[in-house]
Design an enzyme around this catalytic site. Structure first.
Site, short mmCIF file in Angstrom:
data_model
loop_
_atom_site.label_atom_id
_atom_site.label_comp_id
_atom_site.label_asym_id
_atom_site.label_seq_id
_atom_site.Cartn_x
_atom_site.Cartn_y
_atom_site.Cartn_z
N LYS A 1 -13.11 -1.09 6.02
CA LYS A 1 -13.60 -2.14 5.13
C LYS A 1 -14.65 -3.02 5.81
O LYS A 1 -15.75 -3.18 5.29
CB LYS A 1 -12.42 -3.01 4.66
CG LYS A 1 -11.28 -2.23 3.98
CD LYS A 1 -11.73 -1.51 2.74
CE LYS A 1 -10.56 -0.96 1.93
NZ LYS A 1 -9.75 0.05 2.62
N ASP B 1 -0.17 -4.59 9.67
CA ASP B 1 -1.26 -3.78 9.13
C ASP B 1 -2.47 -4.69 8.92
O ASP B 1 -2.50 -5.50 8.01
CB ASP B 1 -0.82 -3.14 7.81
CG ASP B 1 -1.82 -2.11 7.30
OD1 ASP B 1 -2.94 -2.04 7.85
OD2 ASP B 1 -1.49 -1.37 6.34
N TRP C 1 0.86 -1.18 0.00
CA TRP C 1 0.00 0.00 0.00
C TRP C 1 0.90 1.23 0.00
O TRP C 1 1.77 1.37 0.87
CB TRP C 1 -0.88 -0.05 1.25
CG TRP C 1 -1.81 1.10 1.42
CD1 TRP C 1 -2.74 1.55 0.53
CD2 TRP C 1 -1.91 1.95 2.57
NE1 TRP C 1 -3.42 2.63 1.05
CE2 TRP C 1 -2.94 2.90 2.30
CE3 TRP C 1 -1.25 2.01 3.79
CZ2 TRP C 1 -3.30 3.89 3.21
CZ3 TRP C 1 -1.60 2.98 4.70
CH2 TRP C 1 -2.62 3.90 4.41
#
Length: 407
Positions: free
Chosen positions: A252, A216, A134
């Site tokens: 999400k 993460d 990312w």
């Protein structure tokens, strides 16, 4: 009139948001946006989870609620519920009172807190993250003043899996005081995570080199549809007794993209260390955003702390995960039936929202310019941006692009 800002260079556009802008300006009737990293229904629409709507309706009519400041570390009910979700109720870190949660402005804010803290309080100046990763991982650590920001090999483009030997070789060469970022599940952008055996080897290396881990965890529940199973990477490192950080995002799995609801979990060796870390983390928060927002955290806390809502939410997570898996299977079968050149098994082997398709920049360019299909130039696509209605068009376009410009 001349401006004091006249000499400032215009920054390059942020790719994923620039893609959306291009998509919005496109009038083609069959345009498709596969770039944005957000869940979409089979109608191509954002989904507000029903349980979230229920809680928000209750909040709107609850006259006892107010807009007072939260504690500097954030809402206690939210932070504890987030830790229990991540680690499990019976986690030794929770039972032994040696884990702390600090509410953050999304997963991004949690990563920023970790980077800032490790730099200022622990003297770290090196960060290694996967290649690819990312994009904000690199930017955050550079913005915090790290002079050695590097990427370890991760994606084996030829075999479309992890380049594990390359990863281990690069991490072995990293200096000792290095923050190493791992993706908890649903690696962004490749969709491929280490096996259990590989994770053990990574753990051995981290322990030997005395790295600081930052996991993460942005997609818990999206890999398997099972929240506990998707927390296995984090729970493995807790079991091994590591002190480390975990960035949690509820963008999400709760669909709270614009509410910026995140948590930084800090797993410590003992209660005394936890208290010391929290006191300094509060100073980082105070000088960064001062106080966290309430709305998203209250939604998450209300759901996770209510057994009926929690059960309903788990079904929502499974619904999202199942739809993603279905889109993977459909795309794979379509490309297979078309006889599209190349190997496409990785589409169904990868996990989570994203697929690193293996499409090269020239093929991506064809998809965008000729077929009005928008995706990142590295070939990453959002699987749930595919629908039963656009699948045929997208598969045919990919087939045409790959046939015209072979890998």
């Amino acid at each position: 009139m001349a401006s004091v800002f006249g000499g400032i260079e215009i920054a390059p556009p942020i790719e994923v948001f620039n893609l959306t802008a291009q998509y919005n300006e496109d009038n083609h009737p069959q345009k498709v946006n596969l770039g944005v990293g957000a869940y979409r229904t089979d109608e191509g629409k954002p989904w507000v989870l029903p349980v979230v709507r229920t809680v928000e309706a209750q909040m709107a009519t609850d006259v006892t609620l107010n807009h007072e400041y939260l504690p500097v570390a954030g809402m206690p009910d939210f932070r504890l519920a987030a830790l229990r979700l991540l680690l499990g109720e019976d986690s030794p870190a929770i039972v032994e009172n040696r884990v702390e949660g600090v509410q953050a402005i999304g997963g991004t804010g949690a990563i920023r807190l970790c980077a800032d803290f490790c730099k200022k309080m622990l003297g770290y100046d090196s960060m290694y993250t996967s290649s690819p990763t990312w994009g904000n991982h690199l930017g955050i650590f550079k913005s915090c003043g790290y002079s050695n920001v590097k990427q370890y090999r991760y994606w084996d483009a030829q075999n479309r899996t992890i380049d594990f030997n390359g990863m281990m070789e690069d991490l072995n060469a990293a200096p000792e005081k290095t923050v190493v970022i791992l993706h908890g599940c649903c690696h962004n952008p490749t969709g491929v995570n280490p096996t259990e055996e590989q994770l053990k080897e990574i753990g051995d290396l981290v322990e030997r080199k005395k790295f600081m881990l930052l996991v993460d965890e942005a997609y818990q529940g999206f890999a398997s549809g099972n929240l506990e199973q998707d927390g296995n990477t984090v729970r493995y490192f807790v079991k091994r007794g590591f002190e480390f950080f975990v960035s949690q995002s509820f963008s999400k799995n709760f669909g709270l993209y614009n509410e910026r609801t995140g948590n930084l979990a800090i797993i410590c060796a003992n209660k005394d260390a936890k208290l010391r870390v929290k006191s300094q983390m509060e100073m980082v928060v105070r000088t960064t955003w001062s106080n966290s927002p309430n709305h998203g955290a209250r939604i998450v806390a209300s759901v996770l702390n209510n057994p009926a809502y929690y059960a309903e939410w788990k079904e929502h997570v499974k619904t999202m995960s199942d739809r993603i898996k279905m889109m993977r299977e459909m795309l794979f079968q379509k490309l297979k039936s078309l006889g599209t050149p190349g190997k496409w098994d990785h589409i169904i082997e990868q996990k989570g929202m994203f697929s690193f398709t293996g499409l090269n920049p020239a093929q991506v360019d064809i998809l965008m310019k000729k077929y009005h299909i928008y995706l990142l130039k590295n070939g990453r696509i959002n699987m749930c941006a595919l629908t039963t209605s656009n699948m045929e068009y997208v598969a045919n376009a990919i087939h045409a692009a790959v046939t015209e410009c072979k890998l």
